[in-house]
Every structure is written in structure tokens, then in C-alpha cells.
Write a protein that holds these residues in place. Structure first.
Motif, PDB file in Angstrom:
ATOM      1  N   LYS A  98       6.766  34.976   4.478  1.00 57.49           N
ATOM      2  CA  LYS A  98       5.928  35.831   5.338  1.00 57.49           C
ATOM      3  C   LYS A  98       6.636  36.139   6.646  1.00 57.49           C
ATOM      4  N   GLU A  99       7.281  35.121   7.203  1.00 53.59           N
ATOM      5  CA  GLU A  99       8.002  35.305   8.461  1.00 53.59           C
ATOM      6  C   GLU A  99       9.175  36.272   8.271  1.00 53.59           C
ATOM      7  N   LEU A 100       9.950  36.069   7.224  1.00 54.57           N
ATOM      8  CA  LEU A 100      11.086  36.960   6.937  1.00 54.57           C
ATOM      9  C   LEU A 100      10.611  38.385   6.690  1.00 54.57           C
ATOM     10  N   GLU A 101       9.503  38.514   5.984  1.00 50.04           N
ATOM     11  CA  GLU A 101       8.941  39.821   5.659  1.00 50.04           C
ATOM     12  C   GLU A 101       8.466  40.545   6.920  1.00 50.04           C
ATOM     13  N   SER A 102       7.807  39.819   7.797  1.00 46.92           N
ATOM     14  CA  SER A 102       7.250  40.450   9.000  1.00 46.92           C
ATOM     15  C   SER A 102       8.323  40.830  10.022  1.00 46.92           C
ATOM     16  N   THR A 103       9.446  40.108  10.000  1.00 49.19           N
ATOM     17  CA  THR A 103      10.509  40.418  10.956  1.00 49.19           C
ATOM     18  C   THR A 103      11.544  41.384  10.384  1.00 49.19           C
TER      19      THR A 103
END
Length: 132
Positions: A98-103
Motif C-alpha cells: 500500500k505504501e509503495l502503491e501510494s508513493t
């Protein structure tokens, strides 16, 4: 599915997870191909009907409904595939993804849904032909 596979090192995926994701990806590709082919056949039928001197409005309505039902089925396929792929990840991997996707750190599109495309209206009708 591809986004997760492309990030397998960052997510520390196990071999079993990679195998399961590859299986999901293959299934998605097969189903996408079949549905996309159906959409193309409907477009051909629709274009053929529109070229007639007296097109049948009922048939046009029916083909249009069928085409958009298939497009809806395809969208649901992608969404369900995304959910299935996410369920392969453990809690820690899911949070990191989720973090990689959002950034936008996945090395692909920032959003799963891709760039927005505006379609519709008279621009889709060129010389009596319906496009994608």
C-alpha cells in the motif's frame, strides 16, 4: 498482479507467493483475452448494423448493452484479480505494498486504475464506426 510481482524483492515474496501470483496473472490474461475478443466481435456487429441503409435501433441498443456489459465484466475481473493478488500477501507485505502503491514507488503506473481517459459522445462515431 503484475505490480506485486514487479515488487517481489521489495515485498520479500516467498516462492510459493510468486507461484500463486503467476497463476493468478495467467488466469487473468486468459479471461481478459476471451472477454476482449467478445467485445471486438460485438463492435464488428455494431459497426455492420450502423452501416446499413436502415439500421435496426433495437439491435443497436441490444449490441450496445452487450458491449458495455462485457466492459463491466472486464472491469470487475481486474478488480477481483487485484483483490485476489493482495490476499496472497501477509499483513506486513500488504502494508508495504500500500505504501509503495501510494508513493508511486512500484516502477509502474502510480494508480492501479491507470490514467484517466475521457471517452464518449460524438467523437466515438467516426464515419459511422464505433471505436473502443
Amino acid at each position: 498482479v503484475s505490480q506485486i510481482l514487479d515488487s517481489q524483492e521489495q515485498l520479500s515474496l516467498s516462492l510459493e507467493q510468486v507461484d500463486e501470483l503467476n497463476s493468478l496473472k495467467l488466469d487473468l490474461q486468459k479471461q481478459k483475452t476471451l472477454i476482449s475478443a467478445e467485445i471486438e466481435v460485438v463492435k464488428l456487429d455494431l459497426n455492420e448494423e450502423l452501416k446499413k441503409n436502415s439500421p435496426d435501433r433495437t439491435r443497436i441498443d441490444s449490441l450496445t448493452d452487450k458491449m458495455y456489459d462485457l466492459k463491466k465484466k472486464l472491469k470487475k475481473l481486474f478488480l477481483n484479480s487485484y483483490i485476489d493478488a493482495r490476499s496472497v500477501l501477509d499483513e506486513e507485505q500488504g502494508s508495504l505494498f500500500k505504501e509503495l502503491e501510494s508513493t508511486g514507488s512500484l516502477g509502474r503506473k502510480k494508480s492501479f486504475f491507470g490514467p484517466k481517459r475521457i471517452r464518449g459522445g460524438a467523437s466515438e462515431f467516426r464515419e459511422g464506426l464505433i471505436g473502443d
